[in-house]
Design a protein around this motif. Structure first.
Motif, PDB file in Angstrom:
ATOM      1  N   ILE A 216     -31.014  -5.360 -73.010  1.00 55.15           N
ATOM      2  CA  ILE A 216     -30.930  -6.505 -74.360  1.00 55.15           C
ATOM      3  C   ILE A 216     -30.541  -7.750 -73.249  1.00 55.15           C
ATOM      4  O   ILE A 216     -30.051  -7.778 -72.512  1.00 55.15           O
ATOM      5  CB  ILE A 216     -29.775  -5.459 -75.007  1.00 55.15           C
ATOM      6  CG1 ILE A 216     -29.755  -6.774 -76.045  1.00 55.15           C
ATOM      7  CG2 ILE A 216     -28.660  -5.035 -73.778  1.00 55.15           C
ATOM      8  CD1 ILE A 216     -28.442  -5.272 -76.970  1.00 55.15           C
ATOM      9  N   LYS A 234     -39.537 -14.972 -77.220  1.00 54.60           N
ATOM     10  CA  LYS A 234     -38.720 -13.465 -77.287  1.00 54.60           C
ATOM     11  C   LYS A 234     -40.081 -12.418 -76.827  1.00 54.60           C
ATOM     12  O   LYS A 234     -41.421 -12.698 -76.579  1.00 54.60           O
ATOM     13  CB  LYS A 234     -39.154 -13.261 -78.602  1.00 54.60           C
ATOM     14  CG  LYS A 234     -38.391 -13.446 -79.911  1.00 54.60           C
ATOM     15  CD  LYS A 234     -37.491 -12.923 -79.646  1.00 54.60           C
ATOM     16  CE  LYS A 234     -36.200 -13.356 -80.904  1.00 54.60           C
ATOM     17  NZ  LYS A 234     -35.098 -12.576 -80.427  1.00 54.60           N
ATOM     18  N   ASN A 236     -41.522  -8.369 -76.395  1.00 58.70           N
ATOM     19  CA  ASN A 236     -41.206  -7.183 -77.030  1.00 58.70           C
ATOM     20  C   ASN A 236     -40.885  -5.981 -76.737  1.00 58.70           C
ATOM     21  O   ASN A 236     -40.923  -5.460 -77.334  1.00 58.70           O
ATOM     22  CB  ASN A 236     -42.287  -6.805 -77.969  1.00 58.70           C
ATOM     23  CG  ASN A 236     -43.703  -6.069 -76.582  1.00 58.70           C
ATOM     24  OD1 ASN A 236     -43.240  -6.338 -75.744  1.00 58.70           O
ATOM     25  ND2 ASN A 236     -44.785  -7.286 -77.523  1.00 58.70           N
ATOM     26  N   ARG A 239     -34.365  -5.524 -76.199  1.00 60.00           N
ATOM     27  CA  ARG A 239     -33.827  -6.314 -78.202  1.00 60.00           C
ATOM     28  C   ARG A 239     -32.773  -6.968 -77.224  1.00 60.00           C
ATOM     29  O   ARG A 239     -32.588  -7.320 -76.343  1.00 60.00           O
ATOM     30  CB  ARG A 239     -32.795  -4.545 -77.730  1.00 60.00           C
ATOM     31  CG  ARG A 239     -33.446  -3.269 -78.365  1.00 60.00           C
ATOM     32  CD  ARG A 239     -32.369  -1.983 -78.387  1.00 60.00           C
ATOM     33  NE  ARG A 239     -32.029  -1.827 -76.678  1.00 60.00           N
ATOM     34  CZ  ARG A 239     -30.417  -1.872 -76.740  1.00 60.00           C
ATOM     35  NH1 ARG A 239     -29.025  -2.031 -77.798  1.00 60.00           N
ATOM     36  NH2 ARG A 239     -29.344  -2.057 -75.627  1.00 60.00           N
ATOM     37  N   TYR A 240     -32.455  -7.536 -78.487  1.00 59.99           N
ATOM     38  CA  TYR A 240     -31.568  -8.747 -79.202  1.00 59.99           C
ATOM     39  C   TYR A 240     -30.584  -8.115 -79.658  1.00 59.99           C
ATOM     40  O   TYR A 240     -30.436  -8.045 -80.553  1.00 59.99           O
ATOM     41  CB  TYR A 240     -32.489 -10.007 -78.887  1.00 59.99           C
ATOM     42  CG  TYR A 240     -33.995 -10.516 -78.307  1.00 59.99           C
ATOM     43  CD1 TYR A 240     -33.156 -11.176 -77.584  1.00 59.99           C
ATOM     44  CD2 TYR A 240     -35.122  -9.684 -79.260  1.00 59.99           C
ATOM     45  CE1 TYR A 240     -34.662 -11.458 -77.097  1.00 59.99           C
ATOM     46  CE2 TYR A 240     -35.869 -10.291 -77.895  1.00 59.99           C
ATOM     47  CZ  TYR A 240     -35.648 -11.267 -77.019  1.00 59.99           C
ATOM     48  OH  TYR A 240     -36.627 -11.620 -75.666  1.00 59.99           O
ATOM     49  N   GLN A 241     -29.480  -8.888 -79.706  1.00 57.38           N
ATOM     50  CA  GLN A 241     -27.764  -9.415 -80.340  1.00 57.38           C
ATOM     51  C   GLN A 241     -27.294 -10.672 -79.998  1.00 57.38           C
ATOM     52  O   GLN A 241     -27.136 -11.344 -78.898  1.00 57.38           O
ATOM     53  CB  GLN A 241     -26.597  -7.746 -79.728  1.00 57.38           C
ATOM     54  CG  GLN A 241     -25.134  -7.902 -80.125  1.00 57.38           C
ATOM     55  CD  GLN A 241     -25.761  -7.559 -82.058  1.00 57.38           C
ATOM     56  OE1 GLN A 241     -26.267  -7.355 -81.855  1.00 57.38           O
ATOM     57  NE2 GLN A 241     -25.630  -8.752 -81.997  1.00 57.38           N
ATOM     58  N   GLU A 286     -22.848  -1.545 -75.546  1.00 55.59           N
ATOM     59  CA  GLU A 286     -23.734  -0.925 -75.130  1.00 55.59           C
ATOM     60  C   GLU A 286     -22.961   0.008 -74.404  1.00 55.59           C
ATOM     61  O   GLU A 286     -24.061   1.168 -73.575  1.00 55.59           O
ATOM     62  CB  GLU A 286     -24.729  -1.966 -74.305  1.00 55.59           C
ATOM     63  CG  GLU A 286     -25.096  -2.766 -75.739  1.00 55.59           C
ATOM     64  CD  GLU A 286     -26.427  -2.386 -75.868  1.00 55.59           C
ATOM     65  OE1 GLU A 286     -27.135  -1.735 -75.647  1.00 55.59           O
ATOM     66  OE2 GLU A 286     -26.606  -2.328 -77.019  1.00 55.59           O
TER      67      GLU A 286
END
Length: 449
Positions: A216, A234, A236, A239-241, A286
């Motif tokens: 992440i 980006k 795939n 994840r991104y936060q 997390e």
């Protein structure tokens, strides 16, 4: 394991040497100069080299690995001998990765705020009795070392973009391969290493690609440059936060935060600290730490050394010391103090000490950074220019770079001492910003006198 350190006297290198010694490894090392506190720290652990200097005889086939510090040059005789014998040679971050292959790796990167974010995270992990190793570039209350390597399942690393070693000029944060990565923001710095902004930006693009699959990226969406970089790159498989300022308010000089209906009065303040705090919160999330435990843990965090550190307080006045030197951090630090104490006069003193800040072609980056200060002073010493083999810096050039009316520019130790003697700490905050030492001036004694 027998590990030999070339440049064992480095501020972080000697801490790693001590950490591995405490883990049970056989540690040897060398350096051509060792200053305090590294000298006393190494002596206390029985790791101080008996002789100062580089000696090829220190290198033999019984050594399992050599860790090479930034201070060592490519023609270092011990390095040449290690290469001749075919020994494993690691830069500092490369070796940290070797020690953390089986751990969950957390890397905190960004042009500014990474030390504070790392410190906040470490503080909460300790408060919640989470087992973890760490690497941080500053002294932190409650931690006797700045590096710790054990058998803990998690490691928290402050991950900077400066070159790893003379053999490996790529940025340190390219070697950590985190499962949880944080980027606090991007602002061009270190122009001696990254001569263009695009080249500097590319290092962060690469860092994002180094995140482990399934990992992440936690990033500051209020930083326009960083947000654009993330959106354009980006992946795939991670994840991104995003994060921004948490809910908060300021009452009578105190900052109160609220996260998921849990509130607390903080000991730190300023938007940059609040952003760092929110980044640390998402990392904790997390790791399975809930909002209540995070808020309870962070409320007594007092900051890392030289990060808006209070070094003197009279009740209606304070003296702060801060590591700020890059333009964006200078502005953020000045704005934070003024916003927290709007009724107090703010005197801000900035030392130009880095290669970038002393470069006349970079000075325009500071335009507007000191505007919120009631009195602004820029200090630079001829000694610093000489050490970096840089040309003389004209006061007019500095004035034009900052573009602030009534900016006071000082370029001698004696003149700075005279100015500080005139400071009266009454309903006033004095903010001292530098990655150096103001030419070894004892600021507090000077003010009190």
């Amino acid at each position: 394991m027998h590990i030999h350190f070339i440049s064992i006297g480095g501020s972080v290198m000697h801490q790693l040497a001590i950490a591995l010694h405490k883990k049970g490894y056989q540690i040897t090392g060398s350096d051509d100069e060792i200053f305090e506190p590294a000298k006393s720290n190494l002596l206390a652990e029985g790791l101080l080299p008996e002789e100062i200097g580089w000696r090829p005889g220190n290198i033999n086939t019984a050594i399992d690995a050599v860790i090479l510090g930034m201070h060592a040059k490519g023609d270092n005789p011990e390095l040449l001998r290690a290469k001749e014998l075919g020994l494993k040679i690691y830069s500092f971050p490369e070796y940290i990765y070797q020690e953390s292959i089986n751990k969950k790796r957390i890397a905190i990167g960004g042009s500014h705020g990474k030390t504070s974010t790392t410190a906040m995270l470490m503080h909460v992990l300790k408060q919640t009795k989470t087992s973890f190793d760490y690497l941080i570039g500053a002294k932190l209350e409650g931690f006797s070392q700045s590096v710790n390597i054990t058998d803990a399942p998690v490691i928290v690393c402050e991950a900077d973009e400066y070159p790893a070693s003379t053999l490996e000029p790529r940025p340190k944060f390219h070697f950590l391969f985190p499962h949880i990565a944080v980027l606090t923001g991007i602002a061009w710095d270190h122009i001696n290493v990254f001569p263009t902004f695009d080249f500097y930006l590319e290092q962060f693009r690469i860092f994002i690609q180094k995140i482990e699959k399934g990992g992440i990226l936690i990033y500051n969406q209020t930083d326009a440059t960083l947000k654009e970089l993330v959106e354009e790159n980006k992946r795939n498989d991670i994840r991104y936060q995003s994060y921004e300022l948490p809910n908060h308010r300021i009452e009578k000089g105190e900052t109160i935060i609220e996260i998921e209906n849990n509130s607390a009065v903080l000991r730190v303040f300023g938007n940059h600290n609040l952003l760092n705090l929110n980044a640390a919160y998402f990392v904790c999330k997390e790791l399975g730490i809930n909002a209540r435990d995070f808020v309870n843990g962070i409320q007594d965090f007092s900051g890392a050394a030289k990060r808006l550190e209070v070094i003197f307080n009279t009740g209606d006045a304070s003296v702060y010391r801060d590591f700020a030197h890059a333009p964006s951090k200078v502005k953020a630090t000045i704005d934070a103090v003024k916003q927290q104490f709007p009724e107090r006069k703010l005197i801000a003193v900035l030392e130009l000490h880095t290669f970038s800040s002393l470069n006349e072609h970079f000075l325009h980056q500071y335009r507007g950074s000191m505007d919120m200060a009631d009195e602004a002073v820029v200090f630079y010493s001829q000694h610093a220019l000489a050490l970096k083999r840089m040309p003389a810096l004209d006061r007019t050039t500095v004035f034009e770079g900052f573009a602030k009316d009534n900016l006071l520019i000082i370029n001698s130790k004696e003149e700075l001492s005279s100015f500080l003697e005139t400071v009266r700490l009454q309903n006033c905050n004095l903010l001292l910003m530098s990655s150096g030492s103001f030419d070894e001036i004892d600021v507090i004694s000077t003010i009190k006198s």
